[in-house]
Motif scaffolding. Structure first.
Motif, PDB file in Angstrom:
ATOM      1  N   TRP A  61     103.547  90.810  68.226  1.00  0.00           N
ATOM      2  CA  TRP A  61     102.400  91.695  67.999  1.00  0.00           C
ATOM      3  C   TRP A  61     101.352  90.989  67.149  1.00  0.00           C
ATOM      4  O   TRP A  61     101.648  90.448  66.086  1.00  0.00           O
ATOM      5  CB  TRP A  61     102.851  92.982  67.303  1.00  0.00           C
ATOM      6  CG  TRP A  61     101.713  93.879  66.921  1.00  0.00           C
ATOM      7  CD1 TRP A  61     100.797  94.443  67.738  1.00  0.00           C
ATOM      8  CD2 TRP A  61     101.373  94.310  65.593  1.00  0.00           C
ATOM      9  NE1 TRP A  61      99.903  95.204  67.029  1.00  0.00           N
ATOM     10  CE2 TRP A  61     100.236  95.148  65.703  1.00  0.00           C
ATOM     11  CE3 TRP A  61     101.914  94.078  64.331  1.00  0.00           C
ATOM     12  CZ2 TRP A  61      99.636  95.738  64.592  1.00  0.00           C
ATOM     13  CZ3 TRP A  61     101.327  94.666  63.225  1.00  0.00           C
ATOM     14  CH2 TRP A  61     100.202  95.489  63.367  1.00  0.00           C
ATOM     15  N   VAL A  62     100.113  91.000  67.631  1.00  0.00           N
ATOM     16  CA  VAL A  62      98.989  90.423  66.895  1.00  0.00           C
ATOM     17  C   VAL A  62      98.157  91.581  66.350  1.00  0.00           C
ATOM     18  O   VAL A  62      97.540  92.321  67.121  1.00  0.00           O
ATOM     19  CB  VAL A  62      98.122  89.522  67.798  1.00  0.00           C
ATOM     20  CG1 VAL A  62      96.979  88.926  66.991  1.00  0.00           C
ATOM     21  CG2 VAL A  62      98.966  88.428  68.429  1.00  0.00           C
ATOM     22  N   PRO A  63      98.144  91.803  65.030  1.00  0.00           N
ATOM     23  CA  PRO A  63      97.372  92.912  64.461  1.00  0.00           C
ATOM     24  C   PRO A  63      95.888  92.771  64.778  1.00  0.00           C
ATOM     25  O   PRO A  63      95.400  91.672  65.081  1.00  0.00           O
ATOM     26  CB  PRO A  63      97.633  92.783  62.952  1.00  0.00           C
ATOM     27  CG  PRO A  63      98.876  91.959  62.844  1.00  0.00           C
ATOM     28  CD  PRO A  63      98.863  91.039  64.013  1.00  0.00           C
ATOM     29  N   PRO A  64      95.154  93.886  64.739  1.00  0.00           N
ATOM     30  CA  PRO A  64      93.710  93.815  65.027  1.00  0.00           C
ATOM     31  C   PRO A  64      92.981  92.803  64.159  1.00  0.00           C
ATOM     32  O   PRO A  64      92.036  92.156  64.613  1.00  0.00           O
ATOM     33  CB  PRO A  64      93.232  95.243  64.761  1.00  0.00           C
ATOM     34  CG  PRO A  64      94.436  96.093  65.007  1.00  0.00           C
ATOM     35  CD  PRO A  64      95.605  95.280  64.550  1.00  0.00           C
ATOM     36  N   LEU A 119     100.634 104.634  66.098  1.00  0.00           N
ATOM     37  CA  LEU A 119     100.895 103.205  66.245  1.00  0.00           C
ATOM     38  C   LEU A 119      99.595 102.421  66.320  1.00  0.00           C
ATOM     39  O   LEU A 119      98.606 102.873  66.898  1.00  0.00           O
ATOM     40  CB  LEU A 119     101.705 102.946  67.515  1.00  0.00           C
ATOM     41  CG  LEU A 119     103.177 103.364  67.505  1.00  0.00           C
ATOM     42  CD1 LEU A 119     103.793 103.100  68.861  1.00  0.00           C
ATOM     43  CD2 LEU A 119     103.941 102.621  66.426  1.00  0.00           C
ATOM     44  N   ALA A 120      99.610 101.244  65.728  1.00  0.00           N
ATOM     45  CA  ALA A 120      98.442 100.373  65.806  1.00  0.00           C
ATOM     46  C   ALA A 120      98.250  99.879  67.234  1.00  0.00           C
ATOM     47  O   ALA A 120      99.179  99.887  68.058  1.00  0.00           O
ATOM     48  CB  ALA A 120      98.607  99.190  64.847  1.00  0.00           C
ATOM     49  N   ASP A 121      97.051  99.437  67.521  1.00  0.00           N
ATOM     50  CA  ASP A 121      96.728  98.953  68.863  1.00  0.00           C
ATOM     51  C   ASP A 121      97.628  97.781  69.242  1.00  0.00           C
ATOM     52  O   ASP A 121      97.822  96.851  68.451  1.00  0.00           O
ATOM     53  CB  ASP A 121      95.268  98.503  68.932  1.00  0.00           C
ATOM     54  CG  ASP A 121      94.301  99.669  68.748  1.00  0.00           C
ATOM     55  OD1 ASP A 121      94.731 100.821  68.944  1.00  0.00           O
ATOM     56  OD2 ASP A 121      93.132  99.420  68.395  1.00  0.00           O
ATOM     57  N   GLY A 122      98.166  97.832  70.437  1.00  0.00           N
ATOM     58  CA  GLY A 122      98.938  96.719  70.969  1.00  0.00           C
ATOM     59  C   GLY A 122     100.414  96.732  70.632  1.00  0.00           C
ATOM     60  O   GLY A 122     101.159  95.878  71.133  1.00  0.00           O
ATOM     61  N   VAL A 123     100.891  97.681  69.809  1.00  0.00           N
ATOM     62  CA  VAL A 123     102.300  97.678  69.414  1.00  0.00           C
ATOM     63  C   VAL A 123     103.202  97.967  70.608  1.00  0.00           C
ATOM     64  O   VAL A 123     104.162  97.229  70.875  1.00  0.00           O
ATOM     65  CB  VAL A 123     102.547  98.694  68.285  1.00  0.00           C
ATOM     66  CG1 VAL A 123     104.046  98.892  68.049  1.00  0.00           C
ATOM     67  CG2 VAL A 123     101.888  98.227  66.998  1.00  0.00           C
ATOM     68  N   LEU A 124     102.912  99.023  71.347  1.00  0.00           N
ATOM     69  CA  LEU A 124     103.755  99.359  72.498  1.00  0.00           C
ATOM     70  C   LEU A 124     103.698  98.264  73.560  1.00  0.00           C
ATOM     71  O   LEU A 124     104.717  97.939  74.185  1.00  0.00           O
ATOM     72  CB  LEU A 124     103.319 100.699  73.098  1.00  0.00           C
ATOM     73  CG  LEU A 124     103.700 101.962  72.312  1.00  0.00           C
ATOM     74  CD1 LEU A 124     103.188 103.199  73.024  1.00  0.00           C
ATOM     75  CD2 LEU A 124     105.207 102.042  72.116  1.00  0.00           C
ATOM     76  N   GLU A 125     102.526  97.703  73.774  1.00  0.00           N
ATOM     77  CA  GLU A 125     102.409  96.632  74.767  1.00  0.00           C
ATOM     78  C   GLU A 125     103.252  95.413  74.356  1.00  0.00           C
ATOM     79  O   GLU A 125     103.918  94.800  75.206  1.00  0.00           O
ATOM     80  CB  GLU A 125     100.950  96.229  74.930  1.00  0.00           C
ATOM     81  CG  GLU A 125     100.077  97.264  75.635  1.00  0.00           C
ATOM     82  CD  GLU A 125      99.577  98.372  74.709  1.00  0.00           C
ATOM     83  OE1 GLU A 125      98.780  99.206  75.147  1.00  0.00           O
ATOM     84  OE2 GLU A 125      99.997  98.404  73.530  1.00  0.00           O
ATOM     85  N   SER A 126     103.221  95.064  73.063  1.00  0.00           N
ATOM     86  CA  SER A 126     104.022  93.925  72.595  1.00  0.00           C
ATOM     87  C   SER A 126     105.508  94.211  72.733  1.00  0.00           C
ATOM     88  O   SER A 126     106.292  93.348  73.146  1.00  0.00           O
ATOM     89  CB  SER A 126     103.674  93.607  71.136  1.00  0.00           C
ATOM     90  OG  SER A 126     102.337  93.191  71.012  1.00  0.00           O
ATOM     91  N   LEU A 127     105.893  95.423  72.390  1.00  0.00           N
ATOM     92  CA  LEU A 127     107.304  95.796  72.516  1.00  0.00           C
ATOM     93  C   LEU A 127     107.758  95.714  73.969  1.00  0.00           C
ATOM     94  O   LEU A 127     108.842  95.203  74.269  1.00  0.00           O
ATOM     95  CB  LEU A 127     107.494  97.205  71.954  1.00  0.00           C
ATOM     96  CG  LEU A 127     108.909  97.709  71.715  1.00  0.00           C
ATOM     97  CD1 LEU A 127     108.919  98.750  70.601  1.00  0.00           C
ATOM     98  CD2 LEU A 127     109.499  98.322  72.970  1.00  0.00           C
TER      99      LEU A 127
END
Length: 743
Positions: free
Chosen positions: A389-392, A454-462
């Protein structure tokens, strides 16, 4: 809920029902600092804690939370089922309401008693401001003195002369319970007061709308009008904080207001995928995952990986490891994090500034591929970080920071569980997800507490990490991904599913005329050891490739193998039972050269029985700075030490060996260093996320013990406070705040 009623409810349970309640609250099994509950009395006390109720509700789906939130508005007194159903806009015996109430009873959050519904814990402390409504009028008015209550009753036109405080309170509660009278009163208010009250009724008093109260507080004739009539009351303490009774808020929302209730999950659109496609992709992904976890640990073993001063592995080292494995940097982070969770590497030794490979690695690499895959999957499920996961803001946490599990293990299981429910056809066949936004909405319905913020991209990274591990493929769940959810099975379901997908470790390779050897599937540890010592690895994944060269064969001979032993060992691991002619020629050519030049420590001495070869060494321009000179036939003297001279000769294309003081050949082998495996990490590699802690009690055994022993002491004495965060927790807290958008 009275303590006696709660104790009676608990004692009437059978073992299975009590075990189900305990299973939904790991804190009661020992995850809480207070340890596992020791008696029904203690259990009753801890069920009455809002923190324990929050733990039980954290994994509940949306309709269960909605019913609990509605009950919080109508409580804390016993609530009739008819009132609860009316607030939700449902029939009293609605099937969806039945399911939600059954689940709330199962986890001990809302239980039946005498035809009413009772909450052991104050649910208002769980939901903070349920439905954006304030506390009930009884709670709001309770702190007021008798003169204050009398003044409110007088302003409302209620009888107040020569009445007791209890009588005045009862008449006020009757007034606020009558929604029509409340609406009639607000209709008479000044326009600005009416707008303010209607806004608070809809949005609540917490920010951002509550700040409007501050704007009115200084001049506040409009606020005073509402306060004089009990529509708003001032909280004790600093500032102008005020609250509105929940009865007033509900009345102003209108007689047709209904609390939200979403009985059915949102639809998830799917597409058909070819039969067997997902399983074939899962097999390839699992094979690659095993190879890359082993590969990244081997890379740490061969060349030390430096640690940051603040802990973890920095970007520069991650890039080097990614290049070594020929994978993207984000994948290198994932494999290293999993290796750390498995206890294969250690980055917590204060005396070391590098990642250490542990003794567990030598055991792990010799396991069957299916068991390796099983451990890798469970390590990922238990990991406390989301490595890809890459944070915003772009700042990723370094791998091997050793965060605790936190909410991430539950979120992983939730996402896989939602996929298992929504992406499987009626005949049990996997179906592909056509729009990831649909899955995200379904996850938010099934686990709103975990996933809403959830922050943006968390579910996609998971999801992408699950795909790299073969748990999903082509946006569909695989048999391994579904096996993760079968935690009640007596045998390990993930290992069984992996055994059907993965072949046993390959003990032989395909030797080719271009000096390469191809090993399909997962090579055995013995085969890897042999080929790593005799050839250079060129490829990983579903098939591994090594290439022989003069340097690699010379390295094997330097390691103490004779040419005959080397050729015999390679022939034994050849699928055809023989070696290609080019490889045999390469070994025989190097065998003739190997050891013809010998180096003995002196400062040092180079000797050989081949005078022409020594003359060639002395004339080599690349070796001039060694200061070579020949004092006698068959001998050269080097100004450099033996180790440096050996290295330079090999770089120049010669095949020297080192001699001991008595002329014996010295065999050079790279020393193997291993750190002891941390007990916690070694244990956690074998367990499911919910059972990582070795101190958790077995729910069935604990339930049996609680029901057979007498309860002593008071319930109140068993209520406690959780521990405060320690300094070591701050980095993990900061990471979770960014991951889950905590305020």
């Amino acid at each position: 809920m009275t303590d006696d009623v709660l104790l009676h409810w608990l004692t009437e349970m059978d073992r299975d029902r009590l075990a189900g309640l305990l299973r939904g609250r790991p804190g009661l099994l020992g995850l809480d600092p207070s340890g596992a509950v020791a008696s029904l009395t203690e259990l009753a006390g801890r069920l009455a804690e809002p923190e324990s109720a929050s733990e039980a509700l954290a994994g509940m789906p949306t309709p269960v939370l909605q019913v609990a939130e509605a009950a919080a508005v109508l409580g804390p007194a016993p609530v009739g089922r008819d009132r609860l159903a009316a607030l939700l806009g449902l029939a009293e015996h609605d099937a969806g309401l039945d399911l939600a109430l059954g689940r709330l009873e199962q986890i001990g959050v809302l239980v039946p008693c005498g035809g009413m519904l009772l909450a052991p814990a104050d649910l208002r402390l769980v939901f903070r401001e349920p439905l954006r409504l304030g506390p009930p009028a009884a709670e709001v008015l309770h702190p007021l003195t008798a003169p204050q209550l009398t003044a409110i009753a007088h302003a409302l036109g209620l009888p107040s002369a020569r009445r007791t405080r209890a009588d005045t309170m009862a008449s006020l509660l009757d007034f606020f319970a009558d929604a029509d009278r409340v609406r009639g009163l607000v209709a008479q208010a000044p326009e600005t007061t009416r707008m303010l009250l209607e806004g608070i009724a809809v949005r609540g008093v917490h920010p951002p709308f509550g700040v409007l109260l501050d704007a009115y507080a200084t001049a506040a004739n409009e606020v005073i009008w509402a306060e004089e009539r009990g529509l708003l009351t001032r909280l004790h303490g600093w500032g102008y904080a005020m609250q509105m009774p929940s009865e007033v808020g509900l009345a102003l929302r209108g007689h047709d207001y209904q609390a939200p209730f979403s009985a059915e999950p949102p639809p998830v659109s799917t597409v058909e995928i070819p039969s067997g496609l997902a399983e074939r992709s899962a097999a390839a992904a699992l094979t690659a995952a095993v190879d890359r976890v082993v590969g990244i640990v081997a890379a740490c073993d061969q060349q030390p990986v430096a640690l940051l001063k603040a802990g973890g592995v920095g970007v520069r080292e991650i890039r080097r490891l990614a290049k070594r494995l020929e994978v993207p940097e984000q994948q290198a982070r994932l494999w290293l994090e999993i290796a750390g969770e498995l206890g294969l590497v250690l980055a917590m030794d204060a005396a070391e500034a590098a990642v250490l490979v542990t003794e567990e690695f030598d055991t792990f690499r010799r396991l069957p591929p299916a068991e390796q895959a099983d451990r890798i999957v469970h390590a990922w499920l238990a990991a406390g970080a989301l490595p890809t996961w890459v944070p915003p803001e772009g700042r990723q946490e370094p791998p091997l920071s050793y965060f605790a599990g936190g909410p991430l293990p539950a979120l992983r299981l939730t996402v896989l569980g939602v996929a298992g429910q929504t992406l499987v056809g009626s005949a049990g066949e996997p179906r592909g997800l056509s729009d990831f936004a649909d899955l995200a909405e379904a996850v938010r319905w099934f686990a709103p507490v975990l996933s809403t913020d959830l922050a943006d991209g968390v579910l996609e990274s998971l999801w992408s990490e699950a795909e790299l591990l073969g748990l999903v493929a082509h946006n569909a769940p695989t048999t391994v991904g579904l096996a993760v959810l079968a935690t009640a099975e007596p045998d390990c379901p993930v290992r069984i599913a992996a055994e059907h997908l993965l072949s046993p470790a390959t003990a032989a390779g395909i030797f080719q005329a271009d000096l390469t050897v191809v090993v399909p599937g997962s090579p055995s540890a013995a085969l890897v050891d042999l080929l790593d010592s005799t050839a250079e690895r060129e490829g990983r994944g579903a098939a591994s490739v090594w290439r022989f060269s003069a340097g690699s064969v010379r390295r094997a001979l330097d390691g103490g193998m004779s040419p005959e032993e080397l050729e015999k060992a390679l022939t034994e691991v050849s699928q055809s039972g023989e070696l290609p002619q080019p490889l045999r020629y390469l070994i025989s050519d190097l065998a003739r050269q190997h050891g013809a030049v010998r180096v003995r420590a002196a400062g040092c001495v180079i000797r050989s029985s081949d005078d022409a070869l020594l003359a060639e060494v002395a004339a080599t321009s690349r070796l001039r700075d060694l200061g070579l000179w020949q004092p006698a036939e068959g001998v050269l003297i080097s100004s450099a030490a033996a180790e440096e001279t050996l290295r330079r000769l090999r770089e120049a294309g010669f095949a020297p060996v080192e001699e001991g003081d008595h002329g014996e050949v010295m065999v050079s082998r790279r020393p193997v260093r291993r750190a002891a495996t941390p007990e916690r990490l070694a244990a956690s590699a074998l367990e499911l996320p919910e059972m990582v802690s070795w101190s958790l009690a077995d729910p069935e055994e604990l339930a049996e013990r609680l029901l057979t022993q007498p309860s002593t002491g008071s319930v109140e004495g068993h209520r406690h406070q959780g521990r405060r965060p320690q300094a070591d927790d701050l980095a993990e807290i900061d990471y979770l705040e960014r991951l889950f958008r905590m305020e």
